[in-house]
Design a protein around this motif. Structure first.
Motif, short mmCIF file in Angstrom:
data_model
loop_
_atom_site.label_atom_id
_atom_site.label_comp_id
_atom_site.label_asym_id
_atom_site.label_seq_id
_atom_site.Cartn_x
_atom_site.Cartn_y
_atom_site.Cartn_z
N SER A 15 40.24 44.38 35.86
CA SER A 15 40.75 45.74 35.98
C SER A 15 39.79 46.71 35.29
N SER A 16 40.17 47.98 35.26
CA SER A 16 39.32 49.01 34.65
C SER A 16 39.16 48.80 33.15
N LYS A 17 40.09 48.09 32.54
CA LYS A 17 40.02 47.82 31.10
C LYS A 17 39.31 46.51 30.80
N GLU A 18 38.60 45.94 31.80
CA GLU A 18 37.83 44.72 31.65
C GLU A 18 38.70 43.52 31.24
N SER A 19 39.92 43.56 31.67
CA SER A 19 40.81 42.42 31.50
C SER A 19 41.36 42.06 32.87
N PHE A 20 41.85 40.85 33.00
CA PHE A 20 42.33 40.40 34.29
C PHE A 20 43.71 40.99 34.58
N HIS B 71 48.73 42.31 42.68
CA HIS B 71 49.98 43.06 42.84
C HIS B 71 50.05 44.23 41.87
N ASP B 72 49.69 44.01 40.59
CA ASP B 72 49.76 45.07 39.59
C ASP B 72 48.69 46.12 39.81
N ILE B 73 47.50 45.69 40.25
CA ILE B 73 46.44 46.66 40.53
C ILE B 73 46.89 47.63 41.62
N GLN B 74 47.52 47.10 42.64
CA GLN B 74 47.99 47.95 43.72
C GLN B 74 49.15 48.84 43.26
N ARG B 75 50.04 48.27 42.46
CA ARG B 75 51.25 49.01 42.05
C ARG B 75 50.96 50.09 41.01
N VAL B 76 50.04 49.81 40.07
CA VAL B 76 49.80 50.74 38.97
C VAL B 76 48.50 51.52 39.15
N GLN B 77 47.39 50.79 39.21
CA GLN B 77 46.09 51.45 39.20
C GLN B 77 45.90 52.33 40.42
N CYS B 78 46.23 51.82 41.57
CA CYS B 78 46.00 52.60 42.80
C CYS B 78 46.94 53.78 42.89
N LEU B 79 48.16 53.67 42.35
CA LEU B 79 49.07 54.80 42.34
C LEU B 79 48.57 55.90 41.42
N GLU B 80 48.01 55.54 40.26
CA GLU B 80 47.46 56.54 39.35
C GLU B 80 46.26 57.25 39.95
N ASN B 81 45.39 56.47 40.60
CA ASN B 81 44.19 57.07 41.18
C ASN B 81 44.53 58.03 42.32
N ARG C 230 38.38 29.50 38.99
CA ARG C 230 37.70 30.73 38.58
C ARG C 230 36.57 31.02 39.58
N ILE C 231 36.47 32.25 40.02
CA ILE C 231 35.49 32.64 41.04
C ILE C 231 34.70 33.83 40.50
N ARG C 232 33.39 33.69 40.48
CA ARG C 232 32.56 34.80 39.98
C ARG C 232 32.41 35.90 41.03
N HIS C 233 32.22 35.50 42.29
CA HIS C 233 32.05 36.50 43.34
C HIS C 233 32.77 36.04 44.60
N LEU C 234 33.64 36.91 45.08
CA LEU C 234 34.39 36.66 46.31
C LEU C 234 33.89 37.63 47.37
N HIS D 242 41.39 33.38 39.12
CA HIS D 242 40.76 34.50 38.42
C HIS D 242 39.40 34.79 39.05
N VAL D 243 39.24 36.01 39.52
CA VAL D 243 38.00 36.46 40.16
C VAL D 243 37.28 37.41 39.21
N GLU D 244 36.05 37.07 38.82
CA GLU D 244 35.32 37.84 37.81
C GLU D 244 34.60 39.04 38.42
N GLN D 245 35.33 39.88 39.13
CA GLN D 245 34.74 41.09 39.67
C GLN D 245 35.84 42.15 39.77
N SER D 246 35.43 43.40 39.63
CA SER D 246 36.38 44.50 39.73
C SER D 246 36.50 44.92 41.20
N ILE D 247 37.63 45.51 41.53
CA ILE D 247 37.86 45.93 42.91
C ILE D 247 38.40 47.35 42.90
#
Length: 450
Positions: free
Chosen positions: A363-368, A372-382, A309-313, A333-338
């Motif tokens: 993620s935006s919903k404050e869950s891990f 891969h999923d962030i790039q596939r889903v979140q970035c496509l929506e944005n 677990r990493i708090r800040h990368l 698991h990295v405890e920061q949003s990107i």
């Protein structure tokens, strides 16, 4: 006259005594303090083991000093002291000692060279245990001679001075710091010795470990760090000569500076169940593979980095390992949003790209969520509207191009038709008529025409 002389003499003597008293009070406090020290009373063990000495202070409120041991004593145990001082010559007269145990000492004072066993038989394989004791200072040049094992268990240690653990002949079987509390380690505290196994377990270090605190140590078997907490590792904190197997499990690091772990690995690396508050650039790049590995193996060894677990990368380069290893990431698991911009930067790391489904960010919903999923889903929506605008623009350009091509083709066809209409076609003639016309053109008018 004699009475005056006697009076002056008495006053002079009285004044001298008062001066001596003041000097003693100011400058010889240490002497008076040492004067209170009591020699620890040691008896032979009643058990059938020959040569064991037991010194029990009985928790009496006195400052004890260890006696000077001599002869064929094979084991020594000193226990239950409010205060105990080990002098530099306490063990120099021994030559067959195999075990030294100091247990339950509230204030253990170790003088330099107090663990001097140069006269001891190297085949005795001496083992030294400090248990449940408070040691304000582990002094420089604490030990000398042939020592097989050194263990600190449930100890509170103020500071390890430079060269405190060094000058060990042959090699240590094990060096252990277990369930202890260490306030400070100074540079070169652990320096230039060989040890089969180095273990740090259940121990907390509350100040930064500076450059070359563990310096040029050859770990022939395993370096194990487990269930421990380290405040900060400064660059070069662990500058090890060689480590056969490195194992760090279930521990916590507040900060890892760049190149804080400089080790040549002979076999494998395993880092599992660790919490990192902060990882700076290239913290792990100093862990490299020793060249002797390929004389015994043909493939790269595995470097396991699992369930951490990493708090800040800081950036993708913070999780950079030497190419000498086949690095495996799992459950990171990295405890920061990107942001999507961060995703593009992180994907430039081949290691993260190959393990994008094993490294998770908030993620935006404050869950891990996996990279891969962030790039596939979140970035496509944005980027939906951006993709829509780009798509419409490209489609418009293609449509205009097609219309222009069609218009050009139609105009070309009309131009061709006009050219065909302007051509004058000759009147049709028979073959005989064509011959006559050619003769007229070549020979002039016929005689019948005259």
């Amino acid at each position: 006259m004699k009475k005056n002389v006697l009076l002056i003499l008495m006053l002079w003597i009285t004044g001298s005594c008062s001066v001596l008293d003041s000097v003693a009070a100011d400058d010889f406090d240490e002497y008076h303090e040492h004067a209170k020290e009591v020699l620890a009373n040691c008896v032979h063990d009643v058990a059938p083991r020959f040569g064991k000495r037991i010194c029990d202070c009985g928790y009496r409120d006195e400052e004890y000093i260890a006696p000077k041991f001599e002869g064929s004593t094979t084991e020594i145990e000193i226990a239950n002291c409010k205060s105990l001082r080990i002098r530099h010559d306490s063990f120099t007269g021994l030559f067959q000692l195999t075990g030294l145990t100091i247990i339950n000492v509230e204030n253990l004072v170790l003088e330099p060279n107090s663990l001097d066993f140069t006269r001891n038989d190297p085949f005795a394989r001496l083992k030294i245990y400090f248990t449940n004791s408070l040691i304000e200072e582990v002094p420089s040049h604490l030990m000398r001679g042939f020592i097989a094992e050194l263990t600190f268990t449930r100890c509170r240690i103020g500071v390890f001075r430079p060269y405190s653990i060094t000058s060990i002949r042959e090699q240590l079987e094990s060096l252990n710091i277990l369930e202890s509390f260490v306030n400070k380690i100074e540079r070169h505290a652990f320096k230039r010795f060989d040890v089969s196994q180095l273990t740090i377990e259940g121990t907390k270090f509350i100040t930064p470990i500076p450059f070359q605190s563990f310096y040029e140590i050859d770990v022939l078997n395993r370096f194990i760090m487990s269930n421990s907490s380290l405040y900060s590792l400064l660059p070069g904190a662990f500058t090890m000569k060689n480590v056969t197997n490195l194992i760090i499990v279930n521990s916590e690091f507040d900060n890892l500076s760049g190149d804080c772990l400089s080790m040549h690995i002979r076999n494998s690396v395993r880092m599992v169940g660790i919490y990192f508050n902060r990882i700076d650039y290239a913290a792990f790049r100093g862990i490299t593979l020793d060249s002797s590995y390929y004389s015994r193996h043909s493939e790269k060894p595995y470097l396991l980095f699992h369930n951490n677990r990493i708090r800040h990368l800081e950036d993708a380069r913070s999780l950079a390992f030497s190419n000498d290893f086949n690095t495996q990431l799992r459950g990171i698991h990295v405890e920061q949003s990107i942001t999507c911009k961060d995703v593009v930067s992180l994907k430039q790391s081949s290691l993260l790209f190959n393990h994008s489904d094993e490294i998770f960010f908030v993620s935006s919903k404050e869950s891990f969520q996996s990279l891969h999923d962030i790039q596939r889903v979140q970035c496509l929506e944005n980027n939906f509207w951006l993709y829509l605008i780009v798509g419409v623009t490209v489609a418009s350009i293609i449509l205009v191009t097609i219309v222009l091509l069609i218009s050009w083709y139609c105009m070309a066809q009309k131009r061709k038709q006009r050219q065909m209409l302007n051509i004058v076609m000759p009147e049709p003639r028979t073959y005989r008529e064509t011959q006559i016309i050619m003769q007229i053109e070549n020979h002039g008018l016929l005689k019948t025409d005259l």
